[in-house]
Design a protein around this motif. Sequence first.
Motif, PDB file in Angstrom:
ATOM      1  N   TYR A   1       0.927  -1.161   0.135  1.00  0.00           N
ATOM      2  CA  TYR A   1       0.006  -0.109  -0.035  1.00  0.00           C
ATOM      3  C   TYR A   1       0.777   1.296   0.084  1.00  0.00           C
ATOM      4  N   THR A   2       0.339   2.316  -0.736  1.00  0.00           N
ATOM      5  CA  THR A   2       1.642   3.341  -1.000  1.00  0.00           C
ATOM      6  C   THR A   2       2.190   4.037   0.519  1.00  0.00           C
ATOM      7  N   LYS A   3       1.459   3.978   1.578  1.00  0.00           N
ATOM      8  CA  LYS A   3       1.893   4.646   2.764  1.00  0.00           C
ATOM      9  C   LYS A   3       3.186   3.796   3.170  1.00  0.00           C
ATOM     10  N   MET A   4       3.421   2.522   2.851  1.00  0.00           N
ATOM     11  CA  MET A   4       4.352   1.711   3.400  1.00  0.00           C
ATOM     12  C   MET A   4       5.875   2.211   2.911  1.00  0.00           C
ATOM     13  N   GLY A   5       6.115   2.509   1.681  1.00  0.00           N
ATOM     14  CA  GLY A   5       7.387   2.929   1.411  1.00  0.00           C
ATOM     15  C   GLY A   5       7.845   4.247   2.021  1.00  0.00           C
ATOM     16  N   LYS A   6       6.750   5.116   2.403  1.00  0.00           N
ATOM     17  CA  LYS A   6       6.979   6.346   2.881  1.00  0.00           C
ATOM     18  C   LYS A   6       7.236   6.155   4.497  1.00  0.00           C
ATOM     19  N   LYS A   7       6.768   5.296   5.096  1.00  0.00           N
ATOM     20  CA  LYS A   7       7.309   4.853   6.356  1.00  0.00           C
ATOM     21  C   LYS A   7       8.620   4.430   6.609  1.00  0.00           C
TER      22      LYS A   7
ATOM     23  N   GLU B   1      15.790  11.864   8.034  1.00  0.00           N
ATOM     24  CA  GLU B   1      15.755  12.856   9.110  1.00  0.00           C
ATOM     25  C   GLU B   1      16.712  13.476   9.127  1.00  0.00           C
ATOM     26  N   THR B   2      18.049  13.102   9.134  1.00  0.00           N
ATOM     27  CA  THR B   2      19.294  13.813   9.149  1.00  0.00           C
ATOM     28  C   THR B   2      19.603  14.243   7.727  1.00  0.00           C
ATOM     29  N   GLU B   3      19.131  14.316   6.771  1.00  0.00           N
ATOM     30  CA  GLU B   3      19.313  14.778   5.363  1.00  0.00           C
ATOM     31  C   GLU B   3      19.189  16.386   5.398  1.00  0.00           C
ATOM     32  N   PRO B   4      19.779  16.712   4.399  1.00  0.00           N
ATOM     33  CA  PRO B   4      19.513  18.327   4.143  1.00  0.00           C
ATOM     34  C   PRO B   4      18.105  18.533   3.678  1.00  0.00           C
ATOM     35  N   GLU B   5      17.322  19.762   4.228  1.00  0.00           N
ATOM     36  CA  GLU B   5      16.254  19.907   3.865  1.00  0.00           C
ATOM     37  C   GLU B   5      15.816  19.844   2.422  1.00  0.00           C
ATOM     38  N   ALA B   6      16.668  20.121   1.506  1.00  0.00           N
ATOM     39  CA  ALA B   6      16.262  20.183   0.046  1.00  0.00           C
ATOM     40  C   ALA B   6      16.203  18.537  -0.421  1.00  0.00           C
ATOM     41  N   VAL B   7      17.191  17.949   0.001  1.00  0.00           N
ATOM     42  CA  VAL B   7      17.246  16.400  -0.343  1.00  0.00           C
ATOM     43  C   VAL B   7      15.972  15.701   0.033  1.00  0.00           C
ATOM     44  N   GLN B   8      15.711  16.052   1.429  1.00  0.00           N
ATOM     45  CA  GLN B   8      14.189  15.540   1.809  1.00  0.00           C
ATOM     46  C   GLN B   8      13.290  15.982   0.840  1.00  0.00           C
ATOM     47  N   LYS B   9      13.028  17.317   0.584  1.00  0.00           N
ATOM     48  CA  LYS B   9      11.850  17.495  -0.063  1.00  0.00           C
ATOM     49  C   LYS B   9      11.798  16.928  -1.438  1.00  0.00           C
ATOM     50  N   HIS B  10      13.399  16.774  -2.082  1.00  0.00           N
ATOM     51  CA  HIS B  10      13.309  16.362  -3.545  1.00  0.00           C
ATOM     52  C   HIS B  10      12.800  14.913  -3.550  1.00  0.00           C
ATOM     53  N   LEU B  11      13.392  14.311  -2.564  1.00  0.00           N
ATOM     54  CA  LEU B  11      13.091  12.824  -2.691  1.00  0.00           C
ATOM     55  C   LEU B  11      11.753  12.435  -2.320  1.00  0.00           C
ATOM     56  N   MET B  12      10.987  13.122  -1.482  1.00  0.00           N
ATOM     57  CA  MET B  12       9.674  12.927  -1.089  1.00  0.00           C
ATOM     58  C   MET B  12       8.585  13.413  -2.372  1.00  0.00           C
ATOM     59  N   ALA B  13       9.080  14.419  -2.973  1.00  0.00           N
ATOM     60  CA  ALA B  13       8.161  14.704  -3.995  1.00  0.00           C
ATOM     61  C   ALA B  13       8.336  13.852  -5.203  1.00  0.00           C
ATOM     62  N   GLN B  14       9.638  13.086  -5.441  1.00  0.00           N
ATOM     63  CA  GLN B  14       9.812  11.925  -6.290  1.00  0.00           C
ATOM     64  C   GLN B  14       8.912  10.897  -5.914  1.00  0.00           C
ATOM     65  N   PHE B  15       9.068  10.553  -4.807  1.00  0.00           N
ATOM     66  CA  PHE B  15       8.385   9.312  -3.988  1.00  0.00           C
ATOM     67  C   PHE B  15       6.582   9.458  -4.420  1.00  0.00           C
ATOM     68  N   GLU B  16       6.230  10.746  -4.220  1.00  0.00           N
ATOM     69  CA  GLU B  16       4.791  10.816  -4.450  1.00  0.00           C
ATOM     70  C   GLU B  16       4.485  10.586  -6.201  1.00  0.00           C
ATOM     71  N   SER B  17       5.498  11.096  -6.959  1.00  0.00           N
ATOM     72  CA  SER B  17       5.099  10.818  -8.426  1.00  0.00           C
ATOM     73  C   SER B  17       5.307   9.179  -8.776  1.00  0.00           C
ATOM     74  N   GLY B  18       6.000   8.466  -7.930  1.00  0.00           N
ATOM     75  CA  GLY B  18       6.049   7.144  -7.974  1.00  0.00           C
ATOM     76  C   GLY B  18       4.989   6.078  -7.319  1.00  0.00           C
ATOM     77  N   ILE B  19       3.993   6.882  -6.636  1.00  0.00           N
ATOM     78  CA  ILE B  19       2.787   6.110  -6.276  1.00  0.00           C
ATOM     79  C   ILE B  19       1.376   6.300  -7.039  1.00  0.00           C
TER      80      ILE B  19
END
Length: 389
Positions: A241-247, A254-272
């Motif tokens: 289910y799509t929330k699983m990968g996000k978990k 958590e310890t990554e720069p904010e820009a890296v976090q935002k980019h990868l999470m935006a890409q994650f949304e495209s992938g679901i």
Amino acid sequence: MKNIETTVGIDKLAFFVPHYYVDMTDLAIARNVDPAKFHIGIGQDQMAVNPITQDIITFATSAADQILSPEDKKAVDMVIVATESSVDESKASAVVVHGLLGIQPFARSVEMKEACYAATAGLSLAHDFVALHPDRKVLVIATDIAKYGLKSGGEPTQGGGAVAMLISSHPAILALNADNVALTQDIYDFWRPTGQAYPSVDGKFSNSVYIDAFSQVWDEYCRRNDAHFADFSAIAFHTPYTKMGKKALLPKLETEPEAVQKHLMAQFESGIVYNRRVGNLYTGSLYLSLISLLENSEQLSAGDKIGLFSYGSGTVAEFFTATLVPGFEKHLRKTEHEALLNSRVKLSIEAYESMFEEKIDFNHNTKFADDAAYSIEEIKDNHRIYRQK
């Protein structure tokens, strides 16, 4: 000796899902559940449903038929079908798929199983074969039907369909980087003994095992390759289910720069995007997410590295990477895939439950009517006879 340094990867890629679905708001209301629990809590909007005339073989054949040219069928030396929904304890579904597709006769055809992971093992086998035989191709298909039972806890994470991948040298979409890191653990988080209709699941435990498996293989991948999240343009996940990968991803970011976090999470949304509309494909879930990423992200370009996390309960997990090749966007099938999803028929809950409960009696000869390109046409002498277009 043949050159084993040949670039090998995914040359063609397509998915197929059955022509019926259930809206998750309708299912939530019927089960006296807040719709937000399905749409937000697990991240699912629609759920694919198949009639009894459609099975893993028709799914697999319908997916592969979209991408195979007559020349491909002559060049394919191996057909690998990955599934945990096998229709026969002995004969491989790949043998039937091979025949329905008309692939040249001197090809190996095998079925692989390890919960939702097996397609990744098939991809690795295909990579190694093509590296040694760069003039030949391998067809890898992930095909499954996820069922847990009406009104069960797992019901909203059901689904079904197939993803087909043609593996070749000089691929048009993705080059596989052969940097895989795998993890095996003998754990009972999800299992289905032979003869048991539906899986047994320890839901909360399964979630924690998945999250821990990603953490372990990611850390080991980074240790072996001196890698970092910033090296990746996107990471695709197995998505029961799509929330699983996000978990799994969020705690590691958590310890990554904010820009890296935002980019990868935006890409994650495209992938679901597609997974939200289909549900669980078991072996195909990661690869449906990959297709969704490639076809819905506006931030990908040639040379980008994509990470892939594969997971199969029981458990085997693997992290590996692929690199986008120049012109990849010309070989995607977004228009066709969106047309497939948009043309499906929405079922009422009553119609869904009736379709779900239908069963084939293999001890009784029966003919069926289904105008799909590939379907079960007849049960005769305890075996399935398929209609092909």
